[in-house]
Design an enzyme around this catalytic site. Structure first.
Site, PDB file in Angstrom:
ATOM      1  N   GLU A 184       0.844  -1.207   0.000  1.00 36.35           N
ATOM      2  CA  GLU A 184       0.000   0.000   0.000  1.00 36.35           C
ATOM      3  C   GLU A 184       0.882   1.260   0.000  1.00 36.35           C
ATOM      4  OE1 GLU A 184      -2.197   0.570   3.646  1.00 36.35           O
ATOM      5  OE2 GLU A 184      -3.629   1.921   2.695  1.00 36.35           O
ATOM      6  N   LYS A 242      -9.544   2.397  -2.110  1.00 36.75           N
ATOM      7  CA  LYS A 242      -9.731   1.828  -0.768  1.00 36.75           C
ATOM      8  C   LYS A 242     -11.108   2.218  -0.225  1.00 36.75           C
ATOM      9  CE  LYS A 242      -7.190   1.868   3.652  1.00 36.75           C
ATOM     10  NZ  LYS A 242      -5.859   2.209   4.204  1.00 36.75           N
ATOM     11  N   CYS A 248      -5.635  -2.701   2.242  1.00 36.77           N
ATOM     12  CA  CYS A 248      -5.333  -2.746   3.685  1.00 36.77           C
ATOM     13  C   CYS A 248      -6.523  -2.956   4.613  1.00 36.77           C
ATOM     14  CB  CYS A 248      -4.527  -1.525   4.101  1.00 36.77           C
ATOM     15  SG  CYS A 248      -3.793  -1.788   5.740  1.00 36.77           S
TER      16      CYS A 248
HETATM   17  N1  LIG Z   1      -3.153   1.163   6.182  1.00 34.14           N
HETATM   18  C1  LIG Z   1      -4.178   0.824   6.938  1.00 34.14           C
HETATM   19  O1  LIG Z   1      -5.329   0.907   6.547  1.00 34.14           O
HETATM   20  N2  LIG Z   1      -3.870   0.402   8.174  1.00 34.14           N
HETATM   21  C2  LIG Z   1      -4.846   0.250   9.200  1.00 34.14           C
HETATM   22  C3  LIG Z   1      -4.428  -0.686  10.220  1.00 34.14           C
HETATM   23  C4  LIG Z   1      -4.761  -2.095   9.910  1.00 34.14           C
HETATM   24  O2  LIG Z   1      -5.703  -2.342   9.172  1.00 34.14           O
HETATM   25  O3  LIG Z   1      -4.094  -2.981  10.437  1.00 34.14           O
END
Ligand SMILES: NC(=O)NCCC(=O)O
Length: 384
Positions: A119, A196, A233
């Site tokens: 990401e 996203k 993510c």
């Molecule tokens: N980049 C992101 O969405 N991180 C959030 C934390 C997670 O989903 O572990």
């Protein structure tokens, strides 16, 4: 909480468990054993010289009479940000481009057909800071930004589909920012983009300061090597997000991520694996590596002292097959390339065996959910 000094769960199990126990533990934690891929010696040498880990595995499907195996090799790339976060923006971008270019060269030697980066791969994960500049300067057009043009060159040169998750600046719509994955065909053409859908509001993941929830739904991209989707993510915590990509026909769902040990390391081996089982598809979970320090202090809104680093990005990228078997993870600490051969026939074979698409009762959930989201909904609780 372990940082760089702890290599990985896989290494730990290997080191301490007697072989017979290790086999049983792996059978339960990892499913059916994956075959180790024979990777070319020059690829292994190049990875060693380039100081990144290279691992290769293959999942197999049963032989069928009316379909040939549908073999595809995917490459998952995890990496540290190579320069300090206070280096000039253009220098940070060009340095990480060079790093990834070297890793993609090795992926090509290993016959990779589809490669996916982590990401926001071309920038530090600066969303913890809540500062706009210089971080928003990393945003680029998905259609013709510097990073997309760089990926197009790689795609064309190696005949590889490239999935490039970036911070997108949408010049045609008010210059707004999105968290986007650009999908580039093996011809070098931009096939499309996906955004996203779920924005974290947890810990230092202050991403809502930068961009909004995606508005492109759940597109699936038909490539020469199979139908692919990208669940970026935090979307991995949302089973319905995975489901919708699967309903649209995804055979492989990539999950490019950036997440830290203190928050999510115990979820990591479960979520993408469960999604592969539940949706009869392959899932590819990718996480960045290392610790990023920022020039200015920020607080986490938890009463603790202000600090300048995000926490430990623990890598551990892995692939799961629709039968629930998974590869070992890459290291928690090193840059790495995980090459995995998939036989897409396994998706339908598992669907026929477990029939989740047939037994899913989607019409019942659709009806009940349509009611549940109404402001005057009364939860269906039976009381004495
Ligand atoms: N980049 C992101 O969405 N991180 C959030 C934390 C997670 O989903 O572990």
């Amino acid at each position: 909480m372990a940082g760089a000094e702890w290599e990985s769960l896989d290494e730990c199990l290997k080191k301490y468990l007697p072989l017979a126990d290790l086999k049983e533990v792996k059978r339960i934690l990892y499913g059916k054993e994956t075959r180790t891929l024979d990777l070319p010696r020059r690829a292994l040498e190049a990875a060693c010289q380039g100081d990144f880990e290279l691992q290769g595995y293959a999942f197999e499907a049963a032989e069928e009479q009316r379909r040939c195996p549908q073999l595809v090799r995917v490459g998952l790339v995890q990496n540290k940000t190579p320069l300090s976060t206070n280096a000039p923006v253009a220098e940070q971008v060009s340095t990480v481009h060079r790093r990834i270019e070297a890793i993609v060269e090795v992926a090509a030697m290993c016959g990779v057909n589809i490669i996916c980066f982590q990401e926001a791969w071309n920038m530090p994960f600066a969303f913890c800071t809540r500062e706009k500049l210089p971080w928003t300067e990393f945003a680029e057009s998905a259609e013709d930004g510097l990073t997309t043009r760089f990926c197009q060159k790689l795609a064309k040169k190696h005949g590889m589909v490239v999935i490039s998750p970036i911070l997108e600046r949408d010049h045609d719509h008010g210059d707004v920012l999105w968290n986007t994955a650009v999908v580039i065909s093996n011809s070098g053409a931009v096939l499309g983009k996906t955004r996203k859908n779920h924005i974290p509001r947890v810990g230092d993941f202050n991403e809502s300061t930068y961009y909004m929830e995606g508005n492109l739904g759940h597109p699936v991209f038909q490539t020469q090597f199979g139908r692919i989707a990208v669940n970026i993510c935090y979307g991995r915590h949302h089973p319905l997000n995975w489901l919708m990509y699967s309903i649209n026909g995804a055979e492989i769902i990539f999950n490019p991520s950036a997440t830290i040990g203190a928050l999510s390391e115990s979820f990591w081996p479960i979520e993408a694996r469960n999604a592969a089982i539940a949706n009869h598809c392959f899932t590819c979970a990718i996480n960045r590596v290392g610790q990023e320090h920022f020039p200015n202090e920020f607080t986490s809104g938890d009463g603790k002292k202000a600090h300048q680093d995000f926490g430990y990005f623990y890598g551990s990228s892995y692939v799961t097959a629709p039968d629930g078997s998974r590869t070992p993870g890459l290291s928690r600490n090193r840059d790495g390339l995980l090459v995995t051969e998939l036989d897409l026939n396994l998706c339908r074979q598992m669907s026929d065996l477990w029939t989740f698409k047939m037994t899913g009762r989607y019409e019942m959930y659709a009806r009940e959910l349509a009611e549940a989201v109404k402001p005057d909904y009364n939860p269906h609780i039976v009381k004495e």
